[in-house]
Design a protein around this motif. Structure first.
Motif, short mmCIF file in Angstrom:
data_model
loop_
_atom_site.label_atom_id
_atom_site.label_comp_id
_atom_site.label_asym_id
_atom_site.label_seq_id
_atom_site.Cartn_x
_atom_site.Cartn_y
_atom_site.Cartn_z
N ASN A 39 23.85 78.38 -87.55
CA ASN A 39 23.29 79.73 -87.41
C ASN A 39 22.75 79.97 -86.01
N CYS A 40 22.23 78.95 -85.36
CA CYS A 40 21.84 79.11 -83.96
C CYS A 40 23.05 79.42 -83.09
N TYR A 41 24.19 78.81 -83.40
CA TYR A 41 25.42 79.10 -82.66
C TYR A 41 25.87 80.54 -82.89
N TRP A 42 25.77 81.03 -84.13
CA TRP A 42 26.15 82.42 -84.40
C TRP A 42 25.18 83.40 -83.75
N ILE A 43 23.92 83.05 -83.66
CA ILE A 43 22.97 83.91 -82.94
C ILE A 43 23.36 84.00 -81.46
N PHE A 44 23.80 82.87 -80.89
CA PHE A 44 24.28 82.88 -79.50
C PHE A 44 25.50 83.80 -79.36
N ILE A 46 28.44 75.45 -77.41
CA ILE A 46 28.56 76.50 -76.40
C ILE A 46 29.57 76.10 -75.33
N GLN A 47 29.59 74.83 -74.95
CA GLN A 47 30.58 74.38 -73.97
C GLN A 47 32.00 74.49 -74.53
N PHE A 48 32.20 74.15 -75.79
CA PHE A 48 33.52 74.34 -76.41
C PHE A 48 33.91 75.82 -76.43
N HIS A 49 32.94 76.66 -76.71
CA HIS A 49 33.22 78.10 -76.75
C HIS A 49 33.64 78.62 -75.37
#
Length: 428
Positions: free
Chosen positions: A279-284, A412-415
């Motif tokens: 969920n922290c990743y989706w918030i990003f 985030i780096q993969f994204h």
């Protein structure tokens, strides 16, 4: 009120959710084996395991993710891992409840013996009615948190163009509620131990022997008063021995608790870590595509509320276990506040030798019991363990925060790499 009566509502709900396979005999107040509940639990366990394996090898999910937007690859993979995590935690909770059902019976049998010892040896009644009130209040707060967060999430996602989310939400919600009930079982068990340790702590604080009146000359101290001091020291020593026995049994009770719920704590905490990171990743991602619209605000708030039950479970479990385990230190401090130096040498010389020798013997035995109890508290420290992998206390919070930050940076780096690769492919 008997402890089985105090936790009766929790046991009924746990039977419905396959987390309790015993029934209470209303006449003898004993736990009896219920084979139909065991069969029901086995059927649900095999059905959940089959559905998990079907989802792992379902090829239609991979085909539906191809050709989507920039969040369909990593973002949907993270969501899928989160769904698998909650299903694994759910199956683990069902399996452990069925596997450790005999340990659960021994836990409550040992607990009832401890309550009887409090009543018979120390004349202290355990207030299980108060325990039921605390359990009910915490259960209602926990249920309200789940209802509010999940209701807002489904309302928020209804405005999303992803029409498959309600199906994902239903598949996620049912295991989430069962895992939440498993957490509540652990909270109740820790609360039960905490209540008994608090009674033991109050007992040690009350063991303050009556010192001689400093205003009264030692020459006026009669033999009757010396005998009273001797009886008081003997009574204090007897209550101290009883406190040692009760602490030993509570330490063994914590060991049974770890056996009953250790595997569930391990997998549920691991699933909470996955959910918080996801969920922290989706918030990003929502902040990256933020356009200051009401829809974007609702998406960010929905992802935040999705994290709330998982974060709340971790915080509540860590704090409750920390408070209960800290009673070992509190008991040691109260133990060394017991005053045993009742008389000085000038008074000892004025009291008859025949009366002073028994008193001195009792006092030395009391000092020996305090020393032995101190060593017992040193070597038998209370700890709540997740199947032996780590202790559940406040240090767990630092570990989860550090691990979440690390894996969030990796995602985030993969994204960023995925976006760069996609732009390079479009240019070619």
């Amino acid at each position: 009120m008997d402890i089985l009566d105090a936790v009766a509502p929790l046991l009924r709900v746990s039977q419905l959710c396959n987390l309790w396979q015993w029934r209470v005999d209303p006449s003898a107040r004993l736990l009896q084996r219920f084979r139909w509940l065991e069969l029901y639990s086995l059927v649900i366990l095999f059905a959940s395991s089959g559905y998990l394996l079907y989802g792992l090898f379902d090829e239609s999910r991979d085909e539906s993710d191809e050709g989507g937007n920039e969040t369909s690859n990593i973002g949907h993979t993270v969501d899928y891992i989160q769904l698998v995590g909650i299903r694994v935690a759910h199956i683990t909770s069902l399996l452990e409840a069925l596997w450790q059902r005999q340990t659960q019976q021994r836990f409550f049998a040992q607990l009832r013996e401890i309550d009887r010892d409090f009543a018979s040896m120390l004349h202290i009644d355990v207030d299980n009615a108060k325990l039921r009130q605390q359990m009910t209040r915490r259960g209602l707060w926990m249920l309200a948190g789940y209802i509010i967060s999940q209701s807002f999430i489904i309302v928020t996602k209804m405005f999303s163009p992803d029409h498959k989310f309600p199906i994902y939400w239903i598949c996620y919600l049912l295991p989430l509620l069962v895992c939440g009930l498993r957490y509540f079982q652990i909270y109740t068990a820790v609360l039960i131990v905490h209540q008994r340790l608090e009674l033991l702590h109050k007992l040690l604080e009350s063991l303050q022997l009556n010192e001689a009146d400093p205003q009264k000359p030692y020459a006026c101290m009669c033999i009757k008063e010396a005998l009273q001091m001797q009886v008081a020291a003997a009574a204090c020593m007897q209550r101290l021995i009883t406190a040692r026995i009760l602490y030993q049994r509570l330490w063994l009770l914590v060991g049974l608790l770890n056996r009953c719920y250790g595997l569930s704590m391990l997998f549920n905490l691991g699933n909470d870590f996955l959910a918080i990171t996801s969920n922290c990743y989706w918030i990003f991602l929502n902040f990256r595509q933020f356009a200051a619209s009401p829809y974007d605000f609702m998406q960010i708030l929905g992802s935040t509320l999705w994290t709330t039950p998982h974060l709340g479970n971790v915080l509540a479990l860590a704090l409750m276990c920390e408070r209960a385990a800290y009673f070992t230190t509190r008991l040691a401090l109260s133990l060394h506040h017991i005053r045993v130096d009742l008389q000085n040498d000038s008074h000892n010389a004025l009291v008859s030798f025949n009366f002073y020798c028994p008193f001195l013997l009792v006092r030395n035995k009391l000092l020996l019991q305090i020393t032995q109890f101190s060593l017992q508290l040193l070597h038998q420290r209370l700890c709540f363990s997740a199947a032996g992998f780590f202790n559940v206390d406040c240090t767990l919070l630092y570990t989860i925060v550090g691990a979440t930050t690390t894996y969030l940076i990796i995602l985030i780096q993969f994204h960023m790499s995925e976006i760069s690769f996609s732009n390079a492919s479009d240019g070619a």
